[in-house]
Design an enzyme around this catalytic site. Structure first.
Site, PDB file in Angstrom:
ATOM      1  N   LYS A 257      17.380 -27.903  30.857  1.00  0.00           N
ATOM      2  CA  LYS A 257      17.173 -27.489  32.248  1.00  0.00           C
ATOM      3  C   LYS A 257      16.910 -28.737  33.098  1.00  0.00           C
ATOM      4  O   LYS A 257      16.150 -29.615  32.704  1.00  0.00           O
ATOM      5  CB  LYS A 257      15.992 -26.510  32.310  1.00  0.00           C
ATOM      6  CG  LYS A 257      16.095 -25.531  33.441  1.00  0.00           C
ATOM      7  CD  LYS A 257      15.248 -24.292  33.221  1.00  0.00           C
ATOM      8  CE  LYS A 257      15.232 -23.480  34.508  1.00  0.00           C
ATOM      9  NZ  LYS A 257      14.610 -22.169  34.363  1.00  0.00           N
ATOM     10  N   GLU A 343      10.801  -5.836  31.490  1.00  0.00           N
ATOM     11  CA  GLU A 343       9.947  -5.011  32.349  1.00  0.00           C
ATOM     12  C   GLU A 343       9.642  -3.666  31.717  1.00  0.00           C
ATOM     13  O   GLU A 343       8.515  -3.164  31.815  1.00  0.00           O
ATOM     14  CB  GLU A 343      10.609  -4.819  33.714  1.00  0.00           C
ATOM     15  CG  GLU A 343      10.612  -6.071  34.597  1.00  0.00           C
ATOM     16  CD  GLU A 343      11.703  -7.076  34.282  1.00  0.00           C
ATOM     17  OE1 GLU A 343      12.582  -6.766  33.435  1.00  0.00           O
ATOM     18  OE2 GLU A 343      11.700  -8.175  34.864  1.00  0.00           O
ATOM     19  N   ARG A 371      13.186  -1.631  37.227  1.00  0.00           N
ATOM     20  CA  ARG A 371      13.682  -1.588  35.857  1.00  0.00           C
ATOM     21  C   ARG A 371      12.843  -0.685  34.956  1.00  0.00           C
ATOM     22  O   ARG A 371      13.292  -0.262  33.913  1.00  0.00           O
ATOM     23  CB  ARG A 371      13.593  -3.002  35.244  1.00  0.00           C
ATOM     24  CG  ARG A 371      14.665  -3.942  35.649  1.00  0.00           C
ATOM     25  CD  ARG A 371      15.792  -3.848  34.654  1.00  0.00           C
ATOM     26  NE  ARG A 371      16.985  -4.476  35.167  1.00  0.00           N
ATOM     27  CZ  ARG A 371      17.466  -5.641  34.729  1.00  0.00           C
ATOM     28  NH1 ARG A 371      16.848  -6.286  33.767  1.00  0.00           N
ATOM     29  NH2 ARG A 371      18.560  -6.124  35.235  1.00  0.00           N
TER      30      ARG A 371
HETATM   31  C1  LIG Z   1      14.996  -8.404  35.710  1.00  0.00           C
HETATM   32  C2  LIG Z   1      14.547  -9.758  36.162  1.00  0.00           C
HETATM   33  N1  LIG Z   1      13.298 -10.167  35.877  1.00  0.00           N
HETATM   34  C3  LIG Z   1      12.890 -11.392  36.279  1.00  0.00           C
HETATM   35  C4  LIG Z   1      13.725 -12.217  36.978  1.00  0.00           C
HETATM   36  C5  LIG Z   1      13.234 -13.557  37.503  1.00  0.00           C
HETATM   37  N2  LIG Z   1      13.947 -14.667  36.841  1.00  0.00           N
HETATM   38  C6  LIG Z   1      14.957 -15.312  37.440  1.00  0.00           C
HETATM   39  S1  LIG Z   1      15.594 -16.523  36.507  1.00  0.00           S
HETATM   40  C7  LIG Z   1      14.489 -16.220  35.283  1.00  0.00           C
HETATM   41  C8  LIG Z   1      14.515 -17.046  34.037  1.00  0.00           C
HETATM   42  C9  LIG Z   1      15.804 -16.890  33.333  1.00  0.00           C
HETATM   43  O1  LIG Z   1      15.797 -17.684  32.196  1.00  0.00           O
HETATM   44  P1  LIG Z   1      17.164 -18.022  31.490  1.00  0.00           P
HETATM   45  O2  LIG Z   1      17.997 -16.795  31.414  1.00  0.00           O
HETATM   46  O3  LIG Z   1      16.877 -18.704  30.220  1.00  0.00           O
HETATM   47  O4  LIG Z   1      17.876 -18.995  32.514  1.00  0.00           O
HETATM   48  P2  LIG Z   1      17.462 -20.516  32.874  1.00  0.00           P
HETATM   49  O5  LIG Z   1      16.739 -20.441  34.176  1.00  0.00           O
HETATM   50  O6  LIG Z   1      16.605 -21.037  31.781  1.00  0.00           O
HETATM   51  O7  LIG Z   1      18.751 -21.228  32.974  1.00  0.00           O
HETATM   52  C10 LIG Z   1      13.633 -15.178  35.621  1.00  0.00           C
HETATM   53  C11 LIG Z   1      12.524 -14.682  34.798  1.00  0.00           C
HETATM   54  C12 LIG Z   1      15.017 -11.733  37.262  1.00  0.00           C
HETATM   55  N3  LIG Z   1      15.889 -12.449  37.975  1.00  0.00           N
HETATM   56  N4  LIG Z   1      15.400 -10.524  36.826  1.00  0.00           N
END
Ligand SMILES: Cc1ncc(C[n+]2csc(CCOP(=O)(O)OP(=O)(O)O)c2C)c(N)n1
Length: 629
Positions: A257, A343, A371
């Site tokens: 990242k 969730e 959700r």
């Molecule tokens: C249902 C839901 N819950 C929480 C989020 C908030 N959220 C956005 S990005 C993220 C992290 C995602 O992690 P990953 O899939 O590993 O992607 P990275 O940012 O590490 O590339 C979260 C928790 C969301 N977008 N959707």
């Protein structure tokens, strides 16, 4: 990093991915380098999601190089990592408008570009959507490829497993799932699968990614990886090789990242989402905000309450930073649970905790609670379990836009039997309502917005509020009474003096202070309800139902969010668009008032007991009930 002035020899030639596909393979990394510099500059200037896009950058270039986009569908999960994808798919000229009103969305929109194969903003949908496309594609005579690109964080949700296990039972299905594994969600990723992915990467150096491989193979997928997600040559050759096969397959890609911007590599949490900053200096703490946010007040209350009440446990679905839990997690590591982006599980897990005497506080964004609706109904409310839902980002969120607005929670909570639903109008009230929730023997919800509190916190410790009690804030001698639910109370008070309107801080959407509503109906020619929630089924509807039930005929103007999705922009712009800023409210009332008959029967003198109950900070319910008939 070079400066913006330096030429983008390759990037300037890429208008659509077909241009990219004309490059030689050895030009791809130089192109990625130019794109990285461009994105660092652009996002640093305008703000937005930063680190995830940098991590997925080489993968993005490789995917558009190998696949025939937009004919082949790249189904990105969440969409916050797609800035490189946007820049390569004809939107580079508009990147400076990202997340701004009328500008590009910060997530994925089918109507924005044919290259956005599936709209997103919430996580963990990509495998299901790509599977649907793959199955539908198989039925047509021009089959196309479907690729889901999902992060290790998004893979902590249940939804992808449901898709994986369906797809895995279709051995001849052409579906590629790319796991973009950077070890991070917004904060550090959690859970056993994340640990297994980490072990696979560690073992890969010794040569054997055994557990994840077994795991995916047990689900019916061929597994390839882990492969270096920053080596474009490896990515291109691996993707080409995988395209020779026709079966459900997973490519595990290891990325970093924030890759290529040292500060983001070192502090990926800080650089997940940023406001504008100087790339030469990095993100610096913002100049002292005068007042804390509702989120800050919640976080502090949680720590204070946990010190007093040993039953309190806090649960988050992967939103430690956004929900204000950093301090709590540090101070009470044994009482803090990040369950991943899960969730549904989060809410049922809290229900289980509550069954054994704990007082779980579920810190969750309004939009993500959508959700977990059945879990809230079936697992919490139906069993009358004492779970406190601390619902952040309720109402309009601003730059994150339509996918993230918390526009529906009052509507979908209000119809659930037994739950108490509260909406604070300031920071003190937020604490009082959380306290009310913690002490109540049943499910409660407190919903608060993404903004600063309107006035400093008082020194008084939080006090529970009698359930279903509204608070009279201003008694006017005019014809109008404004019943405000939540943070728009400030706007109501601001316009009230011009109209000499009465203003009630309703506080509870459920149970509704019906005595107060009836009393206001008796004394005024027009009732105005005000809420930052969809008008359909929201707090104004509750008032309307109450009046109908009691057979009270009084003109009612319901102000709230319209029956359409509100797009990105600043929160103030969005409020203005919805007509919920002071001008909008003023105009709506002014337009309605002339249509409303003057009713001589209305009583204009207000009993002094009501105002004095406000001074005492107590409930008005009993007092008003006595005077109502
Ligand atoms: C249902 C839901 N819950 C929480 C989020 C908030 N959220 C956005 S990005 C993220 C992290 C995602 O992690 P990953 O899939 O590993 O992607 P990275 O940012 O590490 O590339 C979260 C928790 C969301 N977008 N959707």
């Amino acid at each position: 990093m070079k400066t913006q002035a330096a030429s983008n020899r390759l990037l300037d030639c890429i208008h659509v991915p077909a241009d990219l596909r004309r490059l030689r393979e050895d030009e791809l990394q130089p192109l990625a380098d130019e794109l990285r510099d461009y994105l660092i500059e652009t996002v640093a200037r305008g703000g937005g999601h930063f680190a995830a896009g940098l991590g997925a950058l080489e993968l993005t270039v490789a995917l558009h190089y190998v696949f025939d986009t937009p004919r082949d569908a790249l189904v990105w999960d969440v969409g916050h990592q797609t800035y490189p994808h946007k820049a390569l798919t004809g939107r580079r000229e508009r990147m400076h408008t990202l997340r701004k009103r009328d500008g590009l969305s910060g997530f994925l929109r089918r109507e924005e570009s044919p290259y956005d194969a599936f709209g997103a903003g919430h996580s963990s949908t990509s495998v299901s959507a790509a599977l649907g496309m793959a199955v539908a594609g198989r039925r047509s005579d021009r089959p196309v490829r479907s690729v889901a690109i999902i992060g290790d964080g998004a893979l902590t949700a249940g939804l992808p497993y449901e898709a994986l296990q369906q797809a895995g039972a279709m051995p001849d299905l052409d579906l590629l799932v790319i796991v973009n594994d950077n070890g991070m969600s917004i904060s550090e990723n959690v859970g056993s699968l994340s640990q297994a992915l980490n072990r696979a990467t560690a073992q890969d150096r010794a040569g054997d990614p055994v557990d994840v491989q077994d795991w995916f193979e047990a689900l019916g997928f061929e597994y390839t990886g882990p492969c270096d997600g920053h080596d474009i040559g490896v990515l291109v050759s691996t993707l080409r090789e995988l395209n020779q096969r026709r079966c459900p397959r997973v490519l595990h890609v290891r990325t970093q990242k924030g890759h290529g911007y040292a500060r983001a590599e070192a502090e990926p949490i800080k650089y997940h989402g940023v406001t504008s900053f100087d790339p030469q200096v990095g993100v610096v703490p913002s100049a002292n905000r005068s007042l804390p946010t509702y989120t800050d007040v919640f976080g502090q209350w949680l720590c204070d309450a946990a010190n007093v009440d040993a039953r309190l446990l806090a649960v988050t679905p992967a939103m430690r930073e956004g929900s204000g839990l950093v301090q709590f997690a540090r101070q009470f590591p044994d009482r803090y649970f990040d369950v991943g982006i899960a969730e549904q599980h989060c809410v049922t897990f809290a229900a289980g905790l509550a069954c054994r005497g704990a007082r779980p506080v579920v810190a969750i964004y309004s939009t993500f609670l959508q959700r977990a609706y059945d879990q809230l109904v079936h697992d919490v409310a139906l069993q009358d379990l004492p779970v406190v839902f601390a619902i952040d980002r309720a109402g309009l969120v601003g730059p994150d836009g339509a996918t993230h607005n918390g526009a529906l929670d009052l509507s979908f909570l209000r119809c659930v039997p037994g739950i108490v639903v509260m909406a604070p109008s300031d920071g003190n009230e937020l604490r009082n309502m959380l306290e009310t929730g913690l002490l109540h023997d049943g499910p409660t919800a407190v919903r608060y917005p993404r903004c600063a509190i309107p006035a400093p916190l008082s020194e008084c410790p939080p006090q529970p509020i009698p359930l279903g009690s509204a608070e009279l804030r201003r008694f006017g001698s005019g014809r109008v009474a404004i019943l405000a639910f939540g943070t728009l109370l400030g706007n109501a008070l601001e316009i009230a003096s011009e109209l000499d309107a009465t203003v009630v801080n309703m506080r509870f959407v459920k149970p509704l202070d019906e005595s107060m509503v009836l009393e206001m109906a008796r004394r005024h020619d027009l009732l105005v309800t005000l809420e930052e929630n969809s008008l359909a089924g929201g707090a104004g509807s509750a008032v309307h139902e109450c009046l109908m039930r009691r057979n009270v005929q009084v003109p009612l103007l319901q102000l709230g969010l319209p029956d359409r999705f509100i797009e990105h922009g600043t929160r103030d712009e969005a409020l203005r668009e919805a007509g919920l800023d002071c001008d909008g409210i003023r105009q709506a009332v002014a337009a309605r008032l002339p249509q409303v008959a003057r009713t001589g029967a209305r009583v204009h003198a207000m009993p002094t007991t009501i105002s004095s109950s406000r001074r005492a900070g107590g409930a008005t319910r009993a007092v008003v009930a006595q005077k109502a008939d």
